[in-house]
Design an enzyme around this catalytic site. Structure first.
Site, PDB file in Angstrom:
ATOM      1  N   HIS A 138       0.830  -1.204   0.000  1.00 37.87           N
ATOM      2  CA  HIS A 138       0.000   0.000   0.000  1.00 37.87           C
ATOM      3  C   HIS A 138       0.864   1.253   0.000  1.00 37.87           C
ATOM      4  O   HIS A 138       2.042   1.221   0.363  1.00 37.87           O
ATOM      5  CB  HIS A 138      -0.906   0.019   1.240  1.00 37.87           C
ATOM      6  CG  HIS A 138      -0.157   0.153   2.526  1.00 37.87           C
ATOM      7  ND1 HIS A 138       0.575  -0.880   3.071  1.00 37.87           N
ATOM      8  CD2 HIS A 138       0.003   1.204   3.378  1.00 37.87           C
ATOM      9  CE1 HIS A 138       1.127  -0.490   4.197  1.00 37.87           C
ATOM     10  NE2 HIS A 138       0.808   0.789   4.410  1.00 37.87           N
ATOM     11  N   ASP A 140       0.486   5.140   1.829  1.00 36.73           N
ATOM     12  CA  ASP A 140      -0.228   5.623   3.005  1.00 36.73           C
ATOM     13  C   ASP A 140      -1.458   6.426   2.593  1.00 36.73           C
ATOM     14  O   ASP A 140      -1.376   7.331   1.754  1.00 36.73           O
ATOM     15  CB  ASP A 140       0.695   6.481   3.874  1.00 36.73           C
ATOM     16  CG  ASP A 140       1.715   5.653   4.623  1.00 36.73           C
ATOM     17  OD1 ASP A 140       1.425   4.474   4.907  1.00 36.73           O
ATOM     18  OD2 ASP A 140       2.810   6.170   4.920  1.00 36.73           O
ATOM     19  N   HIS A 289       4.598   0.200  -0.088  1.00 40.75           N
ATOM     20  CA  HIS A 289       5.452  -0.510   0.855  1.00 40.75           C
ATOM     21  C   HIS A 289       4.671  -1.625   1.523  1.00 40.75           C
ATOM     22  O   HIS A 289       3.440  -1.651   1.516  1.00 40.75           O
ATOM     23  CB  HIS A 289       6.060   0.441   1.891  1.00 40.75           C
ATOM     24  CG  HIS A 289       5.058   1.188   2.717  1.00 40.75           C
ATOM     25  ND1 HIS A 289       4.419   2.325   2.270  1.00 40.75           N
ATOM     26  CD2 HIS A 289       4.591   0.977   3.978  1.00 40.75           C
ATOM     27  CE1 HIS A 289       3.609   2.778   3.209  1.00 40.75           C
ATOM     28  NE2 HIS A 289       3.681   1.978   4.249  1.00 40.75           N
ATOM     29  N   ARG A 306       5.583   7.945  13.137  1.00 39.76           N
ATOM     30  CA  ARG A 306       5.386   8.360  11.749  1.00 39.76           C
ATOM     31  C   ARG A 306       4.902   9.801  11.675  1.00 39.76           C
ATOM     32  O   ARG A 306       3.998  10.208  12.401  1.00 39.76           O
ATOM     33  CB  ARG A 306       4.358   7.435  11.092  1.00 39.76           C
ATOM     34  CG  ARG A 306       4.013   7.801   9.663  1.00 39.76           C
ATOM     35  CD  ARG A 306       3.088   6.785   9.037  1.00 39.76           C
ATOM     36  NE  ARG A 306       1.720   6.883   9.527  1.00 39.76           N
ATOM     37  CZ  ARG A 306       0.686   6.201   9.025  1.00 39.76           C
ATOM     38  NH1 ARG A 306       0.908   5.336   8.037  1.00 39.76           N
ATOM     39  NH2 ARG A 306      -0.516   6.355   9.511  1.00 39.76           N
TER      40      ARG A 306
END
Length: 333
Positions: A138, A140, A289, A306
């Site tokens: 995917h 983000d 990723h 993150r």
């Protein structure tokens, strides 16, 4: 990732900035043939010279994901570093593991809480989301109308083994298609939707109800033009991609299988072994990723933080922008 010195199509400028960085003592060392570079000679906890910032940006644009090891960043430093490259996203809702007072930071240990909220162990929740080999890949927040431009992930605690992350270069994947296939997919669009492919539990499923009540979906070009480099990017992923529009479901299924297999071919990927203090900075517009699935049973903590940078609305080869379907509008999180 807003450009300061590197602008649309200026790949030669990016190369020049890398040369300037090397002259300033910053080393950019590629680690795979199509994607990934390690950067050394930079202390992210210290104020960064504009030349160094420009070199990091150029490396991200060229190599799609860069890695910096041994960094001593705290939450405030993480956010300050991110601000040199764009506007950090402020999430409307985070889990209990994310640090209070730093709304720009999401702690990935929050993900371990999600299954429990809906009556599942984490392993079951993960398996229901990743029931095929390609489902976990995917970008983000790909179902949004404006997916983040970039993500900066910092490792605090990692297991002694396992827990690696893998990225794939979607620009290289597009370039690797044969010319007739590239021409064909240039004109296609597809719906990206939150929770696509989730395999519901028998009977009542609280997570499925949550997905239905909080739908997010957009129609994106299947090939987007990168707003800074001008590259054509195969904008596919396994987690959000629902259906290629204007083709039958049978045709869509076969086409997506072909394109996802192309996007995740090993030669277009890089795998990173995390250490405490490692930082990965990737272009969310040009990569997908795969988070690790080999460490949950080990009993070792894995705590990552993150920060995402606000992105733009993708545009296709024909210049048409993405269109919102439900639950999303630009800049509103």
């Amino acid at each position: 990732m807003s450009p300061d010195r590197t602008t649309h199509g200026e790949v030669s400028s990016a190369a020049q900035e890398l040369e300037e960085a090397n002259a300033a003592g910053v080393e950019v060392r590629p680690v795979a043939g199509h994607i990934g570079a390690e950067i050394s000679g930079v202390d992210l906890s210290e104020p960064l010279d504009d030349t160094v910032v420009a070199a990091i940006r150029a490396a991200v644009l060229r190599w799609k994901v860069v890695f910096l090891r041994g960094q001593r960043l705290d939450h405030a430093g993480h956010i300050s570093f991110a601000r040199r490259f764009g506007e950090p996203v402020v999430l409307g809702r985070r889990g209990g593991a994310s640090p209070p007072g730093f709304p720009e930071i999401e702690t990935t240990a929050d993900r371990l809480e999600l299954g429990g909220r809906y009556g599942m162990e984490h392993a079951e929740w993960l398996e229901r989301r990743r029931h095929s080999l390609l489902r976990g890949w995917h970008c983000d927040h790909g179902a949004r109308i404006d997916p983040p431009a970039a993500t900066i992930l910092r490792a605090e605690t990692v297991p002694p083994y396992g827990g690696d992350t893998t990225w794939s270069n979607l620009a290289a994947a597009y370039a690797g298609l044969s010319a007739p296939v590239r021409e064909f997919v240039d004109g296609l669009r597809a719906e990206h939707r939150l929770g696509v492919g989730y395999q519901a539990r028998p009977g009542d499923d609280a997570y499925l109800r949550h997905l239905l009540d909080h739908q997010i979906a957009s129609v994106h070009p299947l090939v987007r033009v990168h707003p800074e480099t001008g590259e054509r990017v195969l904008f596919v992923n396994g987690y959000y991609l629902e259906q290629i529009t204007d083709v039958s479901r049978a045709e869509s299924r076969l086409l997506l299988e072909l394109l996802l297999e192309q996007a995740t071919r090993p030669e277009y990927t890089v795998r990173f072994r995390w250490e405490p203090g490692s930082v990965a900075f990737w272009d969310n517009r040009a990569t997908i990723h795969l988070a690790p699935g080999d460490n949950a049973h080990l009993g070792h903590p894995r705590v990552m933080h993150r920060v995402m940078l606000a992105g733009d609305i993708p545009a296709g080869v024909d210049g048409r922008p993405s269109e919102p379907v439900t639950g999303t509008e630009p800049g509103r999180w």
